[in-house]
Scaffold this active site. Structure first.
Site, PDB file in Angstrom:
ATOM      1  N   ASP A 118       9.273 -65.165  25.351  1.00  0.00           N
ATOM      2  CA  ASP A 118       9.824 -63.817  25.496  1.00  0.00           C
ATOM      3  C   ASP A 118       8.825 -62.926  26.223  1.00  0.00           C
ATOM      4  O   ASP A 118       7.744 -62.652  25.709  1.00  0.00           O
ATOM      5  CB  ASP A 118      10.138 -63.234  24.117  1.00  0.00           C
ATOM      6  CG  ASP A 118      11.070 -62.032  24.185  1.00  0.00           C
ATOM      7  OD1 ASP A 118      11.020 -61.313  25.191  1.00  0.00           O
ATOM      8  OD2 ASP A 118      11.830 -61.829  23.229  1.00  0.00           O
ATOM      9  N   HIS A 122      21.330 -64.469  29.303  1.00  0.00           N
ATOM     10  CA  HIS A 122      20.542 -63.255  29.122  1.00  0.00           C
ATOM     11  C   HIS A 122      19.704 -62.928  30.350  1.00  0.00           C
ATOM     12  O   HIS A 122      19.642 -61.768  30.777  1.00  0.00           O
ATOM     13  CB  HIS A 122      19.634 -63.412  27.892  1.00  0.00           C
ATOM     14  CG  HIS A 122      18.808 -62.194  27.622  1.00  0.00           C
ATOM     15  ND1 HIS A 122      19.345 -61.015  27.155  1.00  0.00           N
ATOM     16  CD2 HIS A 122      17.474 -61.959  27.780  1.00  0.00           C
ATOM     17  CE1 HIS A 122      18.393 -60.109  27.023  1.00  0.00           C
ATOM     18  NE2 HIS A 122      17.244 -60.652  27.402  1.00  0.00           N
TER      19      HIS A 122
END
Length: 402
Positions: free
Chosen positions: A218, A310
């Site tokens: 991330d 995403h």
């Protein structure tokens, strides 16, 4: 910084008021990590005595190499608070933050030995819209400083939204964060109440990108020191001269439904995110920092990276949609009958919320595969004033005295 300010007659004794009795103001604490590559991650773990500079044109804690723990604390101003009171709060906070980040006790510090391990402590301050209203400075408020518009994916909970003042406290040790938060909160209890405390954390080997609690790398695609920070992050003062060198912060609290995420097989997870689990590489690449190819298709003409993934939805459509992202995991006590209460504290820094952040957030709200497992439950927007360039000045001085 002196105990009293001769211009306002504001004293620490008046601010603290009840003194030690106020020490329990809000279970204050710890935790978190920035998932950003804005500055190179240290290759070796810093010493616990390491410090980050407090004074400078910009506030620390934004492009600072991310620390392991963070606490965001939002405050409400008490009724009757004045412009002079707010300036006094900021003067006290500035002096205490300068001392704590240097590894020395704050004034009236009741636990001075806890300051001996600053662990790269940084303290970053922000203002919500009410500061400008109370201070009679609405004409100096940036146009973007307001709550975000409602998104259909939001299920916002009042205890995590908004706020009049903000402190972001980061360090590599939990105790350091907890002590700094307690000192800063304790000193303003007669004029503020704690609205919320959000704690986060990160863990990653030096030089590597952290993972969120879904197990995904991330923070791969982000601004770096080589990109145009002056244009994308720091305000140039063209509209509001007092804000030169400052920025904005959007803080979103995003809950993760890890129980249903656990039911998804690895292929389904990778298609939802658009990256490989093991390396963090885009589905069209082999290494984490390979640029994703959103036009590539398989032998059947199907996009290799789904348009709903995403990374496809979050990817900027032009340079003006880029911003600095710092993500922090949270893992709080679950409600009765639940297994977990986990998610991400997503902090975005940009010059202009309306033109940089909102278009990306709207795309994610409209159609992001991860929306099945993630829910925004908190949202706040703050202006981050410029830094303090020398001792004797204070955070926000250009707003209040400019």
């Amino acid at each position: 910084m002196p105990e009293a300010n001769s211009r306002s007659g504001f004293t620490r004794r008046r601010l603290i008021g009840g003194g030690a009795a106020a020490a329990g103001a809000a279970g204050l604490g710890l935790g978190a990590v920035a998932l950003t590559r804005a500055e190179p991650a240290p290759q070796h773990r810093p010493a616990p005595t390491a410090t980050e500079p407090f004074y400078g044109r910009h506030q620390a804690g934004i492009t600072t190499a991310p620390q392991d723990h963070v606490a965001f604390v939002g405050f409400d101003l008490r009724p009757g608070t004045t412009r002079e009171d707010i300036a006094g709060i900021l003067q006290i906070w500035t002096g205490d933050a300068a001392r704590l980040t240097a590894g020395t006790p704050a004034l009236a510090d009741t636990e001075p030995h806890l300051t001996q391990r600053p662990a790269r402590l940084t303290v970053t301050f922000g203002f919500g819209p009410a500061v400008f209203t109370v201070a009679g400075l609405e004409h100096r408020k940036p146009e973007w400083l307001r709550p975000l518009p409602p998104f259909r994916i939001d299920k916002l909970e009042p205890q995590w939204n908004d706020g009049d003042l903000l402190i972001q406290v980061c360090a590599d040790e939990v105790t350091t964060v907890a002590h700094a938060v307690r000192v800063l909160c304790r000193s303003v209890t007669t004029l503020t109440t704690v609205r919320w405390v959000q704690r986060g954390f990160r863990n990653a080997a030096p030089g590597q990108t952290p993972r969120n609690l879904m197990g995904q790398v991330d923070g791969t695609e982000n601004l770096t020191a080589a990109t145009d920070f002056d244009h994308l992050v720091w305000d140039d003062g063209a509209t509001h001269p007092w804000l030169t060198g400052g920025t904005s912060l959007v803080l979103r609290r995003i809950a993760m439904n890890l129980e249903t995420w656990d039911e998804i097989d690895p292929d389904g997870r990778e298609l939802s995110v658009g990256r490989k689990i093991d390396t963090g590489a885009p589905l069209t690449g082999t290494k984490e920092f390979d640029p994703p190819d959103f036009e590539a298709t398989d032998q059947h003409g199907i996009p290799i990276i789904p348009q709903s993934s995403h990374i496809a939805r979050a990817h900027h459509t032009h340079d003006g949609e880029r911003f600095l992202r710092r993500g922090y995991n949270y893992d709080d006590a679950p409600a009765p009958g639940q297994v977990s209460n986990s998610g991400l504290l997503f902090a975005a820094f940009q010059r202009d919320v309306d033109t940089q952040y909102l278009p990306v957030q709207q795309r994610l709200a409209d159609f992001d595969a991860l929306n099945v497992w993630t829910t925004p439950v908190g949202s706040s927007v703050f202006v981050i004033p410029p830094g303090v360039e020398s001792p004797g000045a204070y955070i926000g001085q250009s707003l209040f005295e400019g």
